[in-house]
Write a protein that holds these residues in place. Structure first.
Motif: not given
Length: 71
Positions: A2-8, A15-22
């Motif tokens: 999981g984490g915080e979305i940086l870009a969709t 759909t590609q989602i870039e996530v900053l891992s937390r």
């Protein structure tokens, strides 16, 4: 994971989602902190609206085979 979305980014058929891992809390939600293990990509096999899956939204995902790519 999981984490915080940086870009969709919607692409043809996915759909590609870039996530900053937390790190995840005991309830499965991502922590709010400055600590991160890096970034990962999520590929969904359908359209996910970038207005809904916007930067800053916290997400938790379950990896399945090649659906998740890391650094």
């Amino acid at each position: 994971m999981g984490g915080e979305i940086l870009a969709t980014t919607p692409k043809e058929g996915q759909t590609q989602i870039e996530v900053l891992s937390r790190r995840l809390r005991s309830d499965g939600s991502p922590e709010r902190s400055d600590r991160s293990d890096g970034r990962f990509l999520v590929r969904a096999a359908q359209f996910l609206d970038p207005a809904v899956f916007a930067p800053g939204r916290r997400v938790t995902v379950a990896p399945r085979g090649v659906d998740v790519a890391g650094p």
